[in-house]
Design an enzyme around this catalytic site. Sequence first.
Site, PDB file in Angstrom:
ATOM      1  N   ARG A 109       0.810  -1.230   0.000  1.00 22.44           N
ATOM      2  CA  ARG A 109       0.000   0.000   0.000  1.00 22.44           C
ATOM      3  C   ARG A 109       0.841   1.277   0.000  1.00 22.44           C
ATOM      4  O   ARG A 109       0.363   2.353   0.320  1.00 22.44           O
ATOM      5  CB  ARG A 109      -0.974   0.041   1.180  1.00 22.44           C
ATOM      6  N   LYS A 131       3.029  11.753 -11.229  1.00 18.78           N
ATOM      7  CA  LYS A 131       2.308  10.808 -12.099  1.00 18.78           C
ATOM      8  C   LYS A 131       3.163   9.554 -12.235  1.00 18.78           C
ATOM      9  O   LYS A 131       4.323   9.625 -12.640  1.00 18.78           O
ATOM     10  CB  LYS A 131       2.070  11.418 -13.478  1.00 18.78           C
ATOM     11  N   GLU A 173       9.767  19.642 -23.912  1.00 17.89           N
ATOM     12  CA  GLU A 173       8.945  19.915 -22.721  1.00 17.89           C
ATOM     13  C   GLU A 173       9.409  21.225 -22.057  1.00 17.89           C
ATOM     14  O   GLU A 173       8.601  21.948 -21.471  1.00 17.89           O
ATOM     15  CB  GLU A 173       9.030  18.755 -21.717  1.00 17.89           C
ATOM     16  N   LYS A 213       6.921  23.679 -13.681  1.00 16.10           N
ATOM     17  CA  LYS A 213       6.062  22.513 -13.466  1.00 16.10           C
ATOM     18  C   LYS A 213       5.663  22.393 -11.995  1.00 16.10           C
ATOM     19  O   LYS A 213       4.494  22.146 -11.678  1.00 16.10           O
ATOM     20  CB  LYS A 213       6.759  21.236 -13.954  1.00 16.10           C
ATOM     21  N   GLU A 223      -4.701  17.329 -11.601  1.00 17.07           N
ATOM     22  CA  GLU A 223      -5.141  17.743 -12.939  1.00 17.07           C
ATOM     23  C   GLU A 223      -6.649  17.956 -13.074  1.00 17.07           C
ATOM     24  O   GLU A 223      -7.282  17.448 -13.994  1.00 17.07           O
ATOM     25  CB  GLU A 223      -4.633  16.733 -13.994  1.00 17.07           C
ATOM     26  N   ARG A 227      -3.325  22.239 -14.017  1.00 20.85           N
ATOM     27  CA  ARG A 227      -2.298  21.273 -14.459  1.00 20.85           C
ATOM     28  C   ARG A 227      -2.471  20.909 -15.939  1.00 20.85           C
ATOM     29  O   ARG A 227      -1.514  20.488 -16.591  1.00 20.85           O
ATOM     30  CB  ARG A 227      -2.310  20.016 -13.572  1.00 20.85           C
ATOM     31  N   ASN A 231      -0.475  20.198 -20.746  1.00 20.54           N
ATOM     32  CA  ASN A 231      -0.857  19.388 -21.911  1.00 20.54           C
ATOM     33  C   ASN A 231      -0.692  20.135 -23.235  1.00 20.54           C
ATOM     34  O   ASN A 231      -1.005  19.588 -24.293  1.00 20.54           O
ATOM     35  CB  ASN A 231      -2.314  18.913 -21.780  1.00 20.54           C
ATOM     36  N   HIS A 234       0.195  18.391 -26.537  1.00 16.11           N
ATOM     37  CA  HIS A 234       0.090  16.947 -26.347  1.00 16.11           C
ATOM     38  C   HIS A 234      -1.118  16.312 -27.045  1.00 16.11           C
ATOM     39  O   HIS A 234      -1.114  15.106 -27.274  1.00 16.11           O
ATOM     40  CB  HIS A 234       0.056  16.603 -24.847  1.00 16.11           C
ATOM     41  N   HIS A 238       0.178  13.542 -29.217  1.00 19.51           N
ATOM     42  CA  HIS A 238      -0.114  12.121 -28.983  1.00 19.51           C
ATOM     43  C   HIS A 238      -0.628  11.450 -30.260  1.00 19.51           C
ATOM     44  O   HIS A 238      -0.365  10.276 -30.503  1.00 19.51           O
ATOM     45  CB  HIS A 238      -1.144  11.954 -27.855  1.00 19.51           C
ATOM     46  N   HIS A 253       8.875  10.870 -27.677  1.00 24.19           N
ATOM     47  CA  HIS A 253       7.744  11.649 -27.164  1.00 24.19           C
ATOM     48  C   HIS A 253       7.922  13.160 -27.387  1.00 24.19           C
ATOM     49  O   HIS A 253       7.025  13.841 -27.879  1.00 24.19           O
ATOM     50  CB  HIS A 253       7.582  11.341 -25.672  1.00 24.19           C
TER      51      HIS A 253
HETATM   52  N1  GLY Z   1       3.378  15.458 -18.134  1.00 21.30           N
HETATM   53  C1  GLY Z   1       2.371  16.357 -17.733  1.00 21.30           C
HETATM   54  C2  GLY Z   1       2.037  16.266 -16.299  1.00 21.30           C
HETATM   55  O1  GLY Z   1       2.824  15.770 -15.504  1.00 21.30           O
HETATM   56  O2  GLY Z   1       0.963  16.668 -15.919  1.00 21.30           O
END
Ligand code: GLY
Length: 353
Positions: A109, A131, A173, A213, A223, A227, A231, A234, A238, A253
């Site tokens: 956990r 993330k 980025e 960031k 997000e 946040r 994007n 993206h 993508h 990427h």
């Molecule tokens: N890669 C975008 C974010 O971490 O929200």
Amino acid sequence: MNNQEVIICEQLENDLNRVVEQHPHDKLFILTDQHTHSLCLPRLKGIQALEGAEEIIIGPEDVNKTLDTLASVWQALSARGASRHSLLVNLGGGMVTDLGGFAAATFKRGITYINIPTTLLAMVDASVGGKTGINFNGLKNEIGAFAPATAVLLETEFLRTLDDCNLLSGYAEMLKHGLISDQRHLNELLAFDLEKADYARLKSMVGRSVQVKEDIVEQDPQEHGIRKALNLGHTAGHAFESLALAEGCPVLHGYAVAWGMVCELYLSHIKAGFPKEKMRQVVQFIKTYYGIFNFTCNQYETLYGLMKHDKKNTAGIINFTLLKDTGEICLNQTADKETLFEMFDFYRECMGV
Ligand code: GLY
């Protein structure tokens, strides 16, 4: 979400010793992939904090960002006596920090973990902000959790041995962070000579980029709102990434994001009034360094279909982050099919496809 300490290392050894000491643990594990095990782990040899650390090595690159690899990490932790009080150090690019972060988030956990990113993409994006996850069912980052590392140690010396393509991939980025933050930072990024990189300047720009960031993630860790600014580029990016993969010639990427930014700056211009001259300047930079992603008008429908299935959409409505100007963010924007086809026309025209 817990706060995450992001450290621009002056001396990796001291910073790592301090961070590990601040997190009492019964056992320490270090996760690498086959590349970072041979190329980057030797740089950490002799660091007191890592003495007696158990090594876990996984296969490299996105193809190994799987449930099987994740299970092999759980298995190694379990077999070698990890407890809820163990500490995991992830040393690698975004694949290692994403998968290792998710392994840490889920083992018993949740155990504490530290990221030491070794690529520019992982330094300015993947390893920061919590993330974590793996690919599943053919979909990228389909399974995961928001679970920040307790600390992220940015040792930009690793960048000296990074190949040019991966440097450029991460730099895309950084450009995005420039566009969504302020003109001064963007100008500095656009003026940087990537062919003869000045590593001292790059280190200071990495610090500024990560700060952009961090500031955003602190306001909106999961997000729900701001946040989504991260994007930018993206949604179209993508689609390019997926199309390239489907055609058997995958692209990095960051390259896809750079080409996606060309498209989304055009949308920003026509829908939100982003200044034309600034758009031209960024497009020129991208064309110079990233080259061109080739596609024909026969592939517009496929690209549109891919954007319709983007996981950032709600109820099938394609979601874009656009800009009114540098640092002036317009969230939750959309565009109809005709406008998106015009966007592809613009891309092909200005990139010379
Ligand atoms: N890669 C975008 C974010 O971490 O929200």
